[in-house]
Motif scaffolding. Structure first.
Motif, PDB file in Angstrom:
ATOM      1  N   GLU A  38      42.748  51.776  46.849  1.00 55.30           N
ATOM      2  CA  GLU A  38      43.042  51.329  45.487  1.00 55.30           C
ATOM      3  C   GLU A  38      43.718  49.956  45.503  1.00 55.30           C
ATOM      4  O   GLU A  38      43.419  49.098  44.665  1.00 55.30           O
ATOM      5  CB  GLU A  38      43.942  52.352  44.787  1.00 55.30           C
ATOM      6  N   LEU A  39      44.638  49.769  46.452  1.00 56.83           N
ATOM      7  CA  LEU A  39      45.310  48.472  46.561  1.00 56.83           C
ATOM      8  C   LEU A  39      44.311  47.376  46.920  1.00 56.83           C
ATOM      9  O   LEU A  39      44.347  46.270  46.346  1.00 56.83           O
ATOM     10  CB  LEU A  39      46.420  48.550  47.613  1.00 56.83           C
ATOM     11  N   ASN A  40      43.405  47.665  47.821  1.00 55.42           N
ATOM     12  CA  ASN A  40      42.374  46.690  48.215  1.00 55.42           C
ATOM     13  C   ASN A  40      41.486  46.330  47.028  1.00 55.42           C
ATOM     14  O   ASN A  40      41.183  45.159  46.784  1.00 55.42           O
ATOM     15  CB  ASN A  40      41.541  47.263  49.360  1.00 55.42           C
ATOM     16  N   PHE A  41      41.088  47.343  46.263  1.00 54.61           N
ATOM     17  CA  PHE A  41      40.216  47.103  45.105  1.00 54.61           C
ATOM     18  C   PHE A  41      40.934  46.270  44.042  1.00 54.61           C
ATOM     19  O   PHE A  41      40.367  45.328  43.484  1.00 54.61           O
ATOM     20  CB  PHE A  41      39.778  48.443  44.516  1.00 54.61           C
ATOM     21  N   GLY A  42      42.199  46.609  43.783  1.00 52.77           N
ATOM     22  CA  GLY A  42      42.954  45.868  42.783  1.00 52.77           C
ATOM     23  C   GLY A  42      43.195  44.432  43.189  1.00 52.77           C
ATOM     24  O   GLY A  42      43.081  43.512  42.368  1.00 52.77           O
ATOM     25  N   ASN A  43      43.527  44.223  44.462  1.00 52.10           N
ATOM     26  CA  ASN A  43      43.741  42.853  44.941  1.00 52.10           C
ATOM     27  C   ASN A  43      42.466  42.023  44.834  1.00 52.10           C
ATOM     28  O   ASN A  43      42.495  40.847  44.468  1.00 52.10           O
ATOM     29  CB  ASN A  43      44.202  42.876  46.402  1.00 52.10           C
ATOM     30  N   GLN A  44      41.335  42.650  45.144  1.00 51.57           N
ATOM     31  CA  GLN A  44      40.058  41.937  45.082  1.00 51.57           C
ATOM     32  C   GLN A  44      39.749  41.515  43.655  1.00 51.57           C
ATOM     33  O   GLN A  44      39.315  40.386  43.401  1.00 51.57           O
ATOM     34  CB  GLN A  44      38.941  42.822  45.626  1.00 51.57           C
ATOM     35  N   LYS A  45      40.003  42.409  42.672  1.00 52.43           N
ATOM     36  CA  LYS A  45      39.748  42.057  41.269  1.00 52.43           C
ATOM     37  C   LYS A  45      40.664  40.929  40.826  1.00 52.43           C
ATOM     38  O   LYS A  45      40.275  40.056  40.063  1.00 52.43           O
ATOM     39  CB  LYS A  45      39.974  43.285  40.372  1.00 52.43           C
ATOM     40  N   ALA A  46      41.932  40.966  41.308  1.00 55.28           N
ATOM     41  CA  ALA A  46      42.870  39.915  40.933  1.00 55.28           C
ATOM     42  C   ALA A  46      42.460  38.564  41.518  1.00 55.28           C
ATOM     43  O   ALA A  46      42.724  37.512  40.922  1.00 55.28           O
ATOM     44  CB  ALA A  46      44.275  40.283  41.419  1.00 55.28           C
ATOM     45  N   MET A  47      41.800  38.577  42.682  1.00 56.55           N
ATOM     46  CA  MET A  47      41.407  37.335  43.346  1.00 56.55           C
ATOM     47  C   MET A  47      40.106  36.773  42.790  1.00 56.55           C
ATOM     48  O   MET A  47      39.812  35.598  42.968  1.00 56.55           O
ATOM     49  CB  MET A  47      41.257  37.579  44.852  1.00 56.55           C
ATOM     50  N   GLU A  48      39.309  37.613  42.122  1.00 54.81           N
ATOM     51  CA  GLU A  48      38.063  37.130  41.547  1.00 54.81           C
ATOM     52  C   GLU A  48      38.329  36.357  40.268  1.00 54.81           C
ATOM     53  O   GLU A  48      39.281  36.625  39.545  1.00 54.81           O
ATOM     54  CB  GLU A  48      37.122  38.305  41.251  1.00 54.81           C
ATOM     55  N   GLY A  49      37.477  35.411  39.969  1.00 53.39           N
ATOM     56  CA  GLY A  49      37.632  34.644  38.746  1.00 53.39           C
ATOM     57  C   GLY A  49      37.018  33.273  38.909  1.00 53.39           C
ATOM     58  O   GLY A  49      36.441  32.934  39.944  1.00 53.39           O
ATOM     59  N   PRO A  50      37.123  32.442  37.855  1.00 59.03           N
ATOM     60  CA  PRO A  50      36.545  31.096  37.935  1.00 59.03           C
ATOM     61  C   PRO A  50      37.159  30.299  39.078  1.00 59.03           C
ATOM     62  O   PRO A  50      38.373  30.192  39.194  1.00 59.03           O
ATOM     63  CB  PRO A  50      36.912  30.486  36.573  1.00 59.03           C
TER      64      PRO A  50
END
Length: 601
Positions: A38-50
């Motif tokens: 869950e931590l890995n998934f959340g960190n990945q979403k936070a790092m994605e973006g423009p």
């Protein structure tokens, strides 16, 4: 702390997490693996973006299954792991009994532990009568094996975690603390070890003094422990710093909701839980706390929907059982609520919320002895659960054992020093023990820290009245009556109006007395007293308005005075006729009919 996090590379964090997931999965530590995923998934979403791209992970961090397993032990390991995943723990332990490499060795020890736990739960017929002595006896052989391995320095971080869990079960807290510190230093990605370590930290000073690994995981642990210690503001700040550094997960969001729940910021906590439900609609973790918040707000419809949703997801989770138990509790079906809390404990005997909530339900059905047992089990699970200590204080108060109540209320107040409910309960107990000075101190502090229930001022005023200190009682009562917050005990408020009315009537301030008497008329309990008070005020006002003028004595020159006095109720009319000697003498003829007038004079 924030500066340390800013220096952490999220790419390195991802590598650590992926390696931790693989290591936990190989050992059957599924909850830790889930938390890391869950931590890995959340960190990945936070790092994605423009303008952002996913960090690249070398292939060697994705394929780690070969490490930690001896070349000759693969067949036994894979067989044992399959049995372990099917919950056939005895078979898993048997086929790894001769393993010496780290992963099969841990799987052997952990399978033996899980086998004993599973048998104990299967044989447990009543959640309230668990035989702890028998449980420890069953684990003695495993405990001795771990002790020998520990003394020979043959345990890795994962085996040290298991040894620490065993020591905690035997209440060897200091030794367990030292072993678990070794475990997190050797295996910092093992979240289960951090969770076991947290309850052994008694205060902030100890937290800042223990030797933690120089690893980014320690920041999450510190934030978690702040929430456990009810240092909610520090915990919220720590989690916010983690979010600013790029960390994000459902766990962090739920911890923020729990912190606001502890601060009694119910609206904010519900808002965060609703946001979490939208992001992960099938999540059951911490759902019992969300249910507690809905219970406090008396949102019965929302509680019903939550209970149905939890049952649809998984009706055999302890969280689901607690949600259903809360739903029946708010419907006043306490026996059905108790049965669901017992089901939760059958699934997980270490489930803190179920013990505490079941204690509350037993209090509702007047089964004080069962409630005491539940609260004691809750304290065994987590000695920092102030609700269990407070519940024990209430239980012994019902049993009219104030010295016992005093001890438990004191402990609850130490855990929640700024909670007015603990202070008011402590003050009431001191008052029963006739320690009025201590009681006054508790009530005053409850007022200063923010009176949650709105009764501290009333208790303080009543105690001043009891001591005859009207100089302090009246201002306290006036402050209580002028509070704009909704009052739970309406009868007490109107009784206070009547007290103030009687006081002002006694000192002659009839305007204030009438004002409070009219307020007391609004409640059935004080209506008759208020009517009597208003009648007494009216009579005293009328008597004060009666004025009898002085009648001057006759002078020497006056020969006689005729006076007729007419009295009609409270009015007095005086008519006087004075005849002077200088006036012409025109006296009526004397006869018998006028004799009575002069005789009366």
């Amino acid at each position: 702390m924030c500066e340390d996090l800013l220096n952490v590379s999220m790419g390195d964090v991802k590598k650590d997490i992926l390696q931790g997931i693989v290591e936990c999965n190989k050992r059957g530590l599924l909850q830790s693996a889930k938390w890391l995923a869950e931590l890995n998934f959340g960190n990945q979403k936070a790092m994605e973006g423009p303008g952002k791209s996913k960090p690249m992970v070398p292939a060697q961090h994705l394929v780690l299954m070969e490490t930690g397993i001896g070349n000759t032990e693969y067949d036994e390991y894979y067989l044992a792991k399959a049995y372990f995943d099917c919950r056939e723990y005895d078979r898993a332990a048997y086929f790894t009994r001769e393993s010496v490499s780290p992963i099969p060795k841990f799987l052997h020890l952990y399978s033996r532990y899980m086998a004993k736990e599973k048998k104990r739960l299967d044989n447990m017929t009543d959640s309230l009568t668990m035989n702890d002595a028998s449980e420890l006896k069953d684990l003695n052989e495993l405990m001795e094996d771990l002790k020998v391995e520990y003394n020979d320095r043959k345990l890795d971080g994962y085996c040290l975690y298991l040894y620490g869990v065993m020591l905690k079960k035997q209440n060897l807290s200091q030794l367990a603390l030292n072993v678990l510190l070794e475990a997190v230093n050797q295996a910092p990605m093992l979240w289960a070890a951090w969770l076991e370590l947290s309850p052994l930290i008694p205060d902030k000073e100890k937290l800042l003094s223990v030797k933690l690994p120089d690893h980014w995981m320690k920041h999450i642990f510190v934030a978690h422990t702040y929430i456990e210690l009810l240092l909610n503001d520090e915990g919220i700040k720590q989690y916010q710093d983690l979010q600013h550094a790029g960390f994000s997960s459902f766990y962090i969001t739920s911890q923020l909701a729990i912190a606001h729940h502890n601060k009694r910021d119910v609206e904010k906590a519900i808002e965060i839980f609703q946001q979490l439900q939208q992001e992960d609609p099938y999540r059951l973790d911490n759902l019992d706390i969300y249910s507690n918040l809905l219970f406090v707000k008396e949102l019965k419809t929302e509680m019903a929907h939550l209970a149905h949703k939890a049952v649809e997801i998984n009706k055999y989770r302890p969280e689901t059982c607690c949600v259903i138990g809360n739903y029946y509790s708010i419907r006043l079906e306490h026996q059905r609520a108790i049965s669901y809390f017992q089901r939760a404990l059958k699934l997980n005997p270490q489930y803190l919320s179920a013990w505490t909530l079941m204690g509350h339900e037993y209090m509702e059905v007047k089964n004080t002895n069962a409630a005491i047992q539940c609260y004691r089990k809750a304290i065994e699970v987590n000695s920092r659960d102030f609700r269990a200590w407070y519940g024990l204080g209430q239980a012994y108060e019902i049993l009219k054992m104030p010295f016992y109540s005093l001890y438990y209320y004191k402990t609850a107040q130490q855990l929640r020093p700024y909670d007015s409910r603990m202070l008011v309960a402590l003050g009431e107990t001191y008052e029963k023990l006739e320690k009025n000075t201590n009681a006054l101190r508790c009530y005053r502090k409850a007022c200063n820290v923010g009176d949650i229930e709105g009764i501290a001022l009333l208790k303080l005023g009543n105690l001043y009245e009891k001591l005859g200190d009207w100089k302090n009682a009246i201002p306290t009562f006036l402050e209580y009556c002028s509070d704009d917050r909704p009052v739970l005990d309406k009868a007490a408020l109107y009784r206070t109006f009547a007290k103030l009315g009687n006081y002002y009537e006694g000192i002659g301030n009839y305007d204030e007395a009438a004002r409070f008497a009219y307020r007391a008329l609004e409640h059935d309990e004080t209506k008759n007293e208020a009517k009597s008070l208003l009648k007494a005020i009216t009579n005293k006002r009328t008597a004060a308005q009666v004025v009898v003028p002085e009648v001057p004595l006759p002078r020497q020159s006056e020969t006689y005075m005729s006076e007729v006095v007419y009295m009609e109720e409270s009015d007095m009319v005086i008519e006087s006729s004075i005849i002077n000697e200088d006036q012409p003498e025109e006296r009526p003829a004397f006869d018998d009919s006028n004799e009575s007038m002069f005789t009366n004079y």
